[in-house]
Design an enzyme around this catalytic site. Structure first.
Site, PDB file in Angstrom:
ATOM      1  N   CYS A 111      31.915 -42.883  20.255  1.00 47.85           N
ATOM      2  CA  CYS A 111      30.509 -43.588  20.379  1.00 47.85           C
ATOM      3  C   CYS A 111      30.862 -45.052  20.910  1.00 47.85           C
ATOM      4  CB  CYS A 111      29.832 -44.008  18.974  1.00 47.85           C
ATOM      5  SG  CYS A 111      29.233 -42.289  18.385  1.00 47.85           S
ATOM      6  N   HIS A 119      24.976 -49.451  20.008  1.00 47.49           N
ATOM      7  CA  HIS A 119      25.000 -47.841  19.891  1.00 47.49           C
ATOM      8  C   HIS A 119      23.951 -47.717  18.875  1.00 47.49           C
ATOM      9  CE1 HIS A 119      26.471 -44.074  19.109  1.00 47.49           C
ATOM     10  NE2 HIS A 119      26.796 -44.310  17.923  1.00 47.49           N
ATOM     11  N   ASN A 170      21.430 -39.944  18.252  1.00 44.82           N
ATOM     12  CA  ASN A 170      22.720 -40.488  18.404  1.00 44.82           C
ATOM     13  C   ASN A 170      23.376 -39.766  19.635  1.00 44.82           C
ATOM     14  OD1 ASN A 170      25.483 -41.273  18.610  1.00 44.82           O
ATOM     15  ND2 ASN A 170      25.903 -41.625  16.339  1.00 44.82           N
TER      16      ASN A 170
HETATM   17  N1  COA Z   1      18.678 -33.581   4.977  1.00 44.17           N
HETATM   18  C1  COA Z   1      18.482 -33.647   3.627  1.00 44.17           C
HETATM   19  N2  COA Z   1      19.448 -34.130   2.895  1.00 44.17           N
HETATM   20  C2  COA Z   1      20.498 -34.558   3.414  1.00 44.17           C
HETATM   21  C3  COA Z   1      20.787 -34.512   4.693  1.00 44.17           C
HETATM   22  C4  COA Z   1      19.519 -34.021   5.649  1.00 44.17           C
HETATM   23  N3  COA Z   1      19.655 -33.927   6.974  1.00 44.17           N
HETATM   24  N4  COA Z   1      21.972 -35.019   4.946  1.00 44.17           N
HETATM   25  C5  COA Z   1      22.516 -35.151   4.103  1.00 44.17           C
HETATM   26  N5  COA Z   1      21.595 -35.150   2.868  1.00 44.17           N
HETATM   27  C6  COA Z   1      21.794 -35.338   1.576  1.00 44.17           C
HETATM   28  C7  COA Z   1      23.454 -35.436   1.301  1.00 44.17           C
HETATM   29  O1  COA Z   1      23.934 -33.950   1.208  1.00 44.17           O
HETATM   30  C8  COA Z   1      23.364 -35.991  -0.059  1.00 44.17           C
HETATM   31  O2  COA Z   1      22.789 -35.112  -1.181  1.00 44.17           O
HETATM   32  P1  COA Z   1      23.669 -35.028  -2.623  1.00 44.17           P
HETATM   33  O3  COA Z   1      23.307 -36.386  -3.430  1.00 44.17           O
HETATM   34  O4  COA Z   1      22.792 -33.717  -3.159  1.00 44.17           O
HETATM   35  O5  COA Z   1      25.208 -34.662  -2.378  1.00 44.17           O
HETATM   36  C9  COA Z   1      22.327 -36.935  -0.060  1.00 44.17           C
HETATM   37  O6  COA Z   1      21.555 -36.362   1.185  1.00 44.17           O
HETATM   38  C10 COA Z   1      22.634 -38.346   0.142  1.00 44.17           C
HETATM   39  O7  COA Z   1      23.863 -38.321   1.024  1.00 44.17           O
HETATM   40  P2  COA Z   1      24.465 -39.542   1.769  1.00 44.17           P
HETATM   41  O8  COA Z   1      25.349 -39.302   2.700  1.00 44.17           O
HETATM   42  O9  COA Z   1      24.618 -40.779   0.682  1.00 44.17           O
HETATM   43  O10 COA Z   1      23.203 -40.238   2.486  1.00 44.17           O
HETATM   44  P3  COA Z   1      23.025 -41.541   3.169  1.00 44.17           P
HETATM   45  O11 COA Z   1      21.879 -42.199   2.831  1.00 44.17           O
HETATM   46  O12 COA Z   1      24.302 -42.328   3.618  1.00 44.17           O
HETATM   47  O13 COA Z   1      22.553 -40.645   4.825  1.00 44.17           O
HETATM   48  C11 COA Z   1      23.762 -40.738   6.830  1.00 44.17           C
HETATM   49  C12 COA Z   1      23.399 -40.107   5.267  1.00 44.17           C
HETATM   50  C13 COA Z   1      24.789 -39.692   7.495  1.00 44.17           C
HETATM   51  C14 COA Z   1      22.384 -40.597   7.621  1.00 44.17           C
HETATM   52  C15 COA Z   1      24.321 -41.976   6.878  1.00 44.17           C
HETATM   53  O14 COA Z   1      25.284 -42.286   5.825  1.00 44.17           O
HETATM   54  C16 COA Z   1      24.626 -42.566   8.186  1.00 44.17           C
HETATM   55  O15 COA Z   1      23.971 -42.701   8.986  1.00 44.17           O
HETATM   56  N6  COA Z   1      25.771 -42.555   8.449  1.00 44.17           N
HETATM   57  C17 COA Z   1      26.471 -43.184   9.613  1.00 44.17           C
HETATM   58  C18 COA Z   1      26.395 -42.159  10.515  1.00 44.17           C
HETATM   59  C19 COA Z   1      26.945 -42.368  11.965  1.00 44.17           C
HETATM   60  O16 COA Z   1      26.477 -43.297  12.445  1.00 44.17           O
HETATM   61  N7  COA Z   1      27.734 -41.730  12.562  1.00 44.17           N
HETATM   62  C20 COA Z   1      28.315 -42.081  13.925  1.00 44.17           C
HETATM   63  C21 COA Z   1      29.024 -43.148  13.942  1.00 44.17           C
HETATM   64  S1  COA Z   1      29.000 -43.725  15.423  1.00 44.17           S
END
Ligand code: COA
Length: 336
Positions: free
Chosen positions: A115, A257, A287
């Site tokens: 990214c 980004h 993204n």
């Molecule tokens: N729909 C429903 N639930 C979802 C889900 C979706 N699409 N994706 C994840 N969950 C669930 C998880 O399984 C977890 O469930 P659990 O508590 O039963 O295990 C719960 O939601 C919380 O997960 P968590 O990872 O703590 O959520 P979050 O608030 O951190 O959001 C992301 C997850 C991935 C959206 C967030 O961490 C994020 O944006 N991270 C950065 C990603 C990124 O930018 N990547 C590219 C980098 S350049």
């Protein structure tokens, strides 16, 4: 980039997303997720994905063509493609993209920084222009993560979309609008496993063992990535601004980004610049990896949110881990 008597100047901008749109509701038909969850946790409502048979190179050609048109030219000395989803593992995607743009014979290579790819590609290309090795260049960010996502992974499938964006750079004066200045790049390879496709490279292949299907897909540790993205992008943007003598109040736009709307808000807080100054199109495209920054630049320039004379910092973060920033005063240009 500081101290050079020649600079790389942004003189053209183009963008392209594939036609097929996948909404959150459509994802929820096949995965245990919902429009409400995806919108509230990421800010994303839909994303574009390529059709069977389409490729990253196809999107790169479309965006590159539009950036050339925007610059009012049909040629460039160099074509650089930032991508982590090349058309093939080998050779690079850029030479074929260059030829399809009618530029057979010019220098062409890929840059892989996930990214942060577009910022890295801008940096290396600007240095080639400053050195005199190239007078003009097309820098394209293009990715098709839909091709490497695990179809059963609701988290990554909610976040990523396909697309391409490109800028045309020409040699110019460091003091003119559009000149790229204050480049800052960083990396931390000790955390490479946070964002990866484990199989398909030399490490897995040298074992002689076939890759497990799961290991050929993209994986990400969302929470750790979130925290690193906020910390690294905020620090990098501040480093660039300071090197240009810009206080936080002097920055008109911070174009980051587009990883997650909540990441943009957290960075805004850290750098003490109002969130209104962070253009965003994540709701419509998700993204798009290396395409993310040029796609949001194109949207913001077309909507008038980005205007000539504004002080702008571009910032990226991604796998590697990698991060980087660069500043410019936005030039007068029409998106191609
Ligand atoms: N729909 C429903 N639930 C979802 C889900 C979706 N699409 N994706 C994840 N969950 C669930 C998880 O399984 C977890 O469930 P659990 O508590 O039963 O295990 C719960 O939601 C919380 O997960 P968590 O990872 O703590 O959520 P979050 O608030 O951190 O959001 C992301 C997850 C991935 C959206 C967030 O961490 C994020 O944006 N991270 C950065 C990603 C990124 O930018 N990547 C590219 C980098 S350049």
């Amino acid at each position: 980039m500081r101290g050079a008597d020649r600079a790389a100047v942004v003189a053209g901008l183009g963008a392209w997303v594939p036609q097929t749109v996948v909404t959150n509701d459509e994802l929820a038909l096949r995965l245990d997720t919902s429009d409400e969850w995806i919108r509230s946790r990421t800010g994303i409502a839909r994303r574009h994905v390529i059709a069977p048979g389409e490729s990253t190179g196809d999107l790169a050609v479309e965006a590159g063509h539009r950036a050339l048109k925007s610059a009012g030219t049909g040629t460039a000395d160099l074509v650089v493609v930032a991508t982590s989803t090349p058309d093939r593992p080998c050779p690079a995607t850029a030479p074929e993209v260059a030829s399809r743009l009618g530029l057979t014979g010019v220098g062409a290579f890929d840059v892989a920084a996930v990214c942060t790819g577009f910022v890295y590609a801008l940096g290396v290309t600007a240095a080639l222009i400053e050195s005199g090795a190239a007078r003009t260049a097309l820098v394209i960010g293009a990715d098709t993560f839909s091709t490497i996502l695990n179809p059963t992974d609701r988290t990554t499938r909610a976040i990523f979309g396909d697309g391409a964006g490109a800028v045309f750079l020409r040699a110019g004066d460091p003091a003119e609008d559009g000149a790229l200045r204050g480049l800052h790049l960083g990396s931390d390879g000790t955390r490479s496993e946070l964002i990866e496709v484990a199989a398909g490279g030399s490490r897995q292949r040298s074992t002689g063992l076939p890759a497990e299907e799961a290991a050929t897909y993209f994986t990400m540790e969302g929470r750790s990535v979130f925290a690193e993205a906020v910390r690294r992008m905020a620090a990098s943007v501040q480093t660039t601004a300071e090197s240009l003598g810009w206080a936080s109040g002097d920055i008109d736009r911070i174009v980051l980004h587009q990883a997650n709307a909540r990441i943009l808000a957290a960075v805004a807080d850290r750098v003490d610049v109002p969130l209104e100054r962070f253009p965003s199109n994540i709701e419509r495209v998700g993204n798009t990896v290396a395409a993310s920054i040029p796609l949001v630049l194109a949207d913001a320039a077309e909507s008038g949110e980005l205007r000539a004379g504004q002080r702008v910092v571009l910032g990226g973060f991604g796998g590697g881990l990698t991060w980087g920033s660069v500043g410019l005063v936005w030039p007068g240009l029409t998106v191609g």
